[in-house]
Design an enzyme around this catalytic site. Sequence first.
Site, mmCIF file in Angstrom:
data_model
loop_
_atom_site.group_PDB
_atom_site.id
_atom_site.type_symbol
_atom_site.label_atom_id
_atom_site.label_comp_id
_atom_site.label_asym_id
_atom_site.label_seq_id
_atom_site.Cartn_x
_atom_site.Cartn_y
_atom_site.Cartn_z
ATOM 1 N N ASP A 1 30.155 88.762 45.852
ATOM 2 C CA ASP A 1 28.719 88.866 46.337
ATOM 3 C C ASP A 1 28.453 90.367 45.673
ATOM 4 O O ASP A 1 29.007 90.997 45.370
ATOM 5 C CB ASP A 1 28.941 88.924 48.004
ATOM 6 C CG ASP A 1 27.730 88.413 48.516
ATOM 7 O OD1 ASP A 1 26.590 89.350 48.033
ATOM 8 O OD2 ASP A 1 27.722 87.897 49.359
ATOM 9 N N CYS B 1 22.377 85.306 49.091
ATOM 10 C CA CYS B 1 23.597 84.790 49.471
ATOM 11 C C CYS B 1 23.399 83.186 49.205
ATOM 12 O O CYS B 1 23.717 82.367 48.358
ATOM 13 C CB CYS B 1 24.486 85.161 50.430
ATOM 14 S SG CYS B 1 24.424 86.872 50.460
ATOM 15 N N HIS C 1 3.797 98.374 43.555
ATOM 16 C CA HIS C 1 3.433 96.963 44.049
ATOM 17 C C HIS C 1 3.490 96.492 45.395
ATOM 18 O O HIS C 1 4.369 96.826 46.030
ATOM 19 C CB HIS C 1 4.227 95.919 43.113
ATOM 20 C CG HIS C 1 3.443 94.431 43.127
ATOM 21 N ND1 HIS C 1 3.567 93.378 43.945
ATOM 22 C CD2 HIS C 1 2.703 93.637 42.265
ATOM 23 C CE1 HIS C 1 3.053 92.300 43.657
ATOM 24 N NE2 HIS C 1 2.587 92.541 42.672
ATOM 25 N N ASP D 1 26.984 85.870 43.345
ATOM 26 C CA ASP D 1 25.656 85.161 43.701
ATOM 27 C C ASP D 1 24.426 85.813 43.622
ATOM 28 O O ASP D 1 23.351 85.210 43.225
ATOM 29 C CB ASP D 1 25.756 84.794 45.364
ATOM 30 C CG ASP D 1 25.940 86.052 46.173
ATOM 31 O OD1 ASP D 1 26.212 87.118 45.563
ATOM 32 O OD2 ASP D 1 26.029 85.844 47.415
#
Length: 522
Positions: A34, A74, A245, A307
């Site tokens: 992860d 995820c 932004h 991921d």
Amino acid sequence: MNILLLVLIFLFPFYDQSLSQNGTRPNIVMVMSDAFDGRLTFDPGSKVVQLPFINYLRELGSTFLNAYTNSPICCPSRAAMWSGQFVHLTHSWNNYKCLDGNATTWMDLLEANGYLTHMMGKQDYTSGGHSVSNRVEAWTRDVQFLLRQEGRPVAKLTGNMSTVRIMKEDWKNTDKATQWIHERAVSSHQPFALYLGLNLPHPYKTESLGPTAGGSTFLSSPYWLKKVSSDLIKVPKWLPMSTMHPVDYYSTYTKNCSGVFTEDEVKSIRAFYYAMCAEIDAMLGQVISALRETGLFNNTVVIFTADHGELAMEHRQFYKMSMFEGSSHVPLLIMGSGIRSGLQVDQLVSLVDIYPTVLDIAGISPVFNLSGHSLLPLISKSNAFSKKQHPDWVLSEYHGCNVNASTYMLRSGRWKYITYADGLTVSPQLFDLALDKEELQNVVFKFPDVQAHLDRVLRSILDYPNVSATVHLYNKKAFGTWRDSLGRNYSQVIANLRWHVDWQTDVLANEKAIDQWLYGSL
């Protein structure tokens, strides 16, 4: 096994032109972490932390220098990887809404075509998981309030120089994987496919913030911190909050990163993150060692990926949910018999390419059109694979929490184009990654022709305004159904989610904002 898989067993041959050795199909081992920043797998990023087993993969296999997630969170990301389909095709809108439980993955096809298969650890690609906070924050992203949804990121030291196994659940799964290799895989007369999903280097839950807290603690020990070259840790430049932004501003605020951070705090968070990456590397190493010890190494293809990445305080943010490089750039290394050694591939690729690549490795024909393309023609020593050209772009999209608009990213050549279509009066962003690796200069107004061209390409891939409209309708319907299911408990439940600190400052105003979003003017 569903009906489709039973059909596949009869429709497709067991073996075609795989990366075979001595007439046998190769084994396939995939380790997926992860939150691993892909830029750490090649220079200069790889110098900041010792990753000996990732370097081992680099030397004996091929490294993709421009690999991206198809969604920087995820579950939608893993749904794309397992299905081989873009997010807008699977409707994997957030960590709660992903694939159906009976979706056909590439692992299913391997099993249907004679592979012994085993999956363990974090899989996280089917609908229904994750916390209530996570799904409610995604559903209500259009509500006109601004609430902190995460704990302030912190670094925390644990143990001493002998403390190696910090993420105990990941180590337990790694032990199970290596035990399976030693006991089951080595005695199998079939080729095998093993998947190991790891949670690190995802930040740990911040326990002091209560039971609804998210993961904002970067935790490691002196043992792993010693693997980090502190003098090479860069403190990222930040734009002033006033010039950010508006979508990035929303993310920074909801991630609780709008306050003051000292340079030492930022460096410490980044150092601990890199140390957590080193711990993952050791788990990968244990799997590789098991393959060597059992004599399976020479006929096994090993894939390492993640991921999504981790911002680790780049752009005044931690976590993911962003199209900036730290969040969207993932590792992708492939090593094994028939794979070219020491190769660095510039081609733009993404996680949907893993599905057709694995099938190609096993000699299995795809059963339907996939969003991705096999990577074997780019890295195989053999000329047996199709030389069909890979697209010169990658697509990533995001529809979840901590961002107040569906976000679409097209990377093509030196350019990264990020645009939105949620009725917000915000401009797209355009970055020239050849000149602006830190992504601090939005040049969308400087290069209107480039923006127009990339927007046409993006619209040829998906009708993104229509996708955004679909997500809007889904969010309102899903939230309304959830709220109705709570009845009188609604106010109590929503007041105790991750945003509870900010929510309590004006409960009535926040509830009214939700009602206005759901029902229009009151």
